[in-house]
Design a protein around this motif. Structure first.
Motif, mmCIF file in Angstrom:
data_model
loop_
_atom_site.group_PDB
_atom_site.id
_atom_site.type_symbol
_atom_site.label_atom_id
_atom_site.label_comp_id
_atom_site.label_asym_id
_atom_site.label_seq_id
_atom_site.Cartn_x
_atom_site.Cartn_y
_atom_site.Cartn_z
ATOM 1 N N PHE A 110 0.824 -1.203 0.000
ATOM 2 C CA PHE A 110 0.000 0.000 0.000
ATOM 3 C C PHE A 110 0.861 1.257 0.000
ATOM 4 C CE2 PHE A 110 -2.558 3.161 2.466
ATOM 5 C CZ PHE A 110 -3.571 3.338 1.534
ATOM 6 N N VAL A 111 1.856 1.294 0.890
ATOM 7 C CA VAL A 111 2.716 2.473 0.977
ATOM 8 C C VAL A 111 3.552 2.659 -0.280
ATOM 9 C CG1 VAL A 111 4.852 3.252 2.095
ATOM 10 C CG2 VAL A 111 2.830 2.828 3.464
ATOM 11 N N LYS A 112 4.087 1.570 -0.821
ATOM 12 C CA LYS A 112 4.876 1.684 -2.044
ATOM 13 C C LYS A 112 4.039 2.290 -3.168
ATOM 14 C CE LYS A 112 8.656 -0.248 -0.467
ATOM 15 N NZ LYS A 112 9.880 0.542 -0.265
ATOM 16 N N SER A 113 2.789 1.876 -3.259
ATOM 17 C CA SER A 113 1.915 2.358 -4.333
ATOM 18 C C SER A 113 1.490 3.801 -4.113
ATOM 19 C CB SER A 113 0.676 1.457 -4.431
ATOM 20 O OG SER A 113 1.046 0.121 -4.706
ATOM 21 N N ILE A 114 1.066 4.124 -2.876
ATOM 22 C CA ILE A 114 0.617 5.489 -2.610
ATOM 23 C C ILE A 114 1.764 6.481 -2.729
ATOM 24 C CG2 ILE A 114 -0.418 7.034 -0.904
ATOM 25 C CD1 ILE A 114 -2.351 5.054 -2.185
ATOM 26 N N ALA A 115 2.965 6.076 -2.349
ATOM 27 C CA ALA A 115 4.116 6.971 -2.491
ATOM 28 C C ALA A 115 4.313 7.368 -3.954
ATOM 29 C CB ALA A 115 5.377 6.302 -1.949
ATOM 30 N N LYS A 116 4.106 6.416 -4.849
ATOM 31 C CA LYS A 116 4.241 6.726 -6.282
ATOM 32 C C LYS A 116 3.105 7.622 -6.768
ATOM 33 C CE LYS A 116 6.828 2.540 -7.424
ATOM 34 N NZ LYS A 116 6.882 1.271 -8.196
ATOM 35 N N GLU A 117 1.917 7.422 -6.221
ATOM 36 C CA GLU A 117 0.778 8.237 -6.632
ATOM 37 C C GLU A 117 0.855 9.657 -6.087
ATOM 38 O OE1 GLU A 117 -2.910 6.383 -5.569
ATOM 39 O OE2 GLU A 117 -2.373 4.447 -6.459
ATOM 40 N N ALA A 118 1.376 9.807 -4.859
ATOM 41 C CA ALA A 118 1.256 11.080 -4.151
ATOM 42 C C ALA A 118 2.492 11.966 -4.197
ATOM 43 C CB ALA A 118 0.883 10.815 -2.692
ATOM 44 N N SER A 119 3.630 11.420 -4.574
ATOM 45 C CA SER A 119 4.878 12.188 -4.493
ATOM 46 C C SER A 119 4.838 13.458 -5.331
ATOM 47 C CB SER A 119 6.063 11.312 -4.928
ATOM 48 O OG SER A 119 6.276 10.284 -3.993
ATOM 49 N N ARG A 120 4.186 13.413 -6.471
ATOM 50 C CA ARG A 120 4.150 14.604 -7.336
ATOM 51 C C ARG A 120 3.333 15.738 -6.726
ATOM 52 N NH1 ARG A 120 -0.226 14.565 -11.313
ATOM 53 N NH2 ARG A 120 -1.666 12.854 -10.900
ATOM 54 N N PHE A 121 2.566 15.394 -5.686
ATOM 55 C CA PHE A 121 1.813 16.424 -4.960
ATOM 56 C C PHE A 121 2.518 16.833 -3.663
ATOM 57 C CE2 PHE A 121 -1.360 13.938 -7.327
ATOM 58 C CZ PHE A 121 -1.927 14.938 -8.098
ATOM 59 N N ASN A 122 3.761 16.390 -3.495
ATOM 60 C CA ASN A 122 4.547 16.702 -2.300
ATOM 61 C C ASN A 122 3.926 16.094 -1.046
ATOM 62 O OD1 ASN A 122 6.822 17.877 -1.032
ATOM 63 N ND2 ASN A 122 5.593 19.633 -0.369
ATOM 64 N N VAL A 123 3.307 14.933 -1.206
ATOM 65 C CA VAL A 123 2.745 14.192 -0.081
ATOM 66 C C VAL A 123 3.579 12.938 0.130
ATOM 67 C CG1 VAL A 123 0.739 12.954 0.831
ATOM 68 C CG2 VAL A 123 0.417 15.060 -0.500
ATOM 69 N N ARG A 124 4.034 12.722 1.362
ATOM 70 C CA ARG A 124 4.888 11.581 1.677
ATOM 71 C C ARG A 124 4.130 10.566 2.524
ATOM 72 N NH1 ARG A 124 8.453 12.315 5.054
ATOM 73 N NH2 ARG A 124 7.722 14.262 6.011
ATOM 74 N N ILE A 125 4.462 9.290 2.354
ATOM 75 C CA ILE A 125 3.846 8.234 3.148
ATOM 76 C C ILE A 125 4.887 7.162 3.464
ATOM 77 C CG2 ILE A 125 2.994 7.086 1.053
ATOM 78 C CD1 ILE A 125 0.597 6.103 2.786
#
Length: 243
Positions: free
Chosen positions: A162-177
């Motif tokens: 889950f974290v690996k996937s969300i990190a790829k989805e959210a990084s361009r919005f400057n959101v870290r997980i």
């Protein structure tokens, strides 16, 4: 250092154990915290602990993280948080063949679905703001497994993908997980495991002791303040996983 001043944090499982230790650590750094747990009295006690940091504007919300209605209420109460900590969880202390179906559902709901729901609700807000940090409390058992903890380990292992996937989805919005993978920590949950006749005898890690909730809180503080870390599993286990 008050480097979380003007930051708002929402912490599930925040009434005790690791969740409360993280909230206290963040409050000492200047953050304003909202705590979520299933029972009101422990939450009120926890808010009193946070007030010792000198701030009085911490809040709480009673509910079950596996209920999407709770998250709808949380987002109305706190629409723009900076840091989400998914710490709520449920343990398991029985072999799979002896584990009731309802307990299986409850563990997956609390440990995995609750984290997914919370992330989904707040990720939308964070991407709009183009900033945010999400920290999930996983477990070293996600990597090592453990007899009597199969469903618990499965629920925590799910957070890895889950974290690996969300990190790829959210990084361009400057959101870290990120995930924190604690080993055996001195909390009420591990006290139950230790006293259970169904659980295997818990070995000491190479460092020779259980960890403390404060040590996990320090790891959470690191992830909250280091803007270049995302998509990672941070193991804090006294060397248990290298056995």
């Amino acid at each position: 250092m008050l480097d979380l001043v003007n930051r708002s944090c929402l912490i599930t499982g925040g009434s005790k154990g690791i969740g409360l230790a993280i909230a206290a650590r963040f409050a000492r750094a200047g953050a304003t915290c909202t705590l979520i747990a299933r029972h009101e009295r422990p939450l009120r006690d926890a808010i009193s602990v946070l007030a010792e940091s000198g701030q009085q504007d911490h809040r709480f919300l009673v509910g079950d993280v596996g209920d999407k209605g709770l998250w709808e209420q949380a987002i109305k109460m706190n629409p723009g948080i900076d840091i989400l900590v998914n710490s709520a969880g449920q343990s398991q202390t029985s072999l799979l063949l002896r584990t009731p179906i309802q307990e299986i559902d409850d563990v997956i709901r609390a440990n995995l679905l609750g984290t997914i729901y919370g992330t989904k609700f707040y990720l939308k807000e964070m991407t709009r703001a183009r900033r945010g940090c999400i920290i999930n409390i996983s477990s070293v058992l996600a990597t090592t497994g453990g007899a009597g903890s199969s469903v618990y380990a499965a629920s925590k292992s799910g957070l890895h993908g889950f974290v690996k996937s969300i990190a790829k989805e959210a990084s361009r919005f400057n959101v870290r997980i990120n995930n924190i993978l604690p080993g055996y920590i001195e909390t009420e949950m591990t006290a139950v495991i230790r006293s259970s006749t169904k659980a295997e005898t818990l070995p000491n890690p190479p460092l020779g002791r259980f960890g403390t909730a404060a040590e996990i809180a320090d790891a959470a503080y690191y992830l909250a303040t280091n803007d270049y870390v995302t998509g990672t599993d941070l193991i804090v286990d006294g060397g248990y996983a290298i056995r």
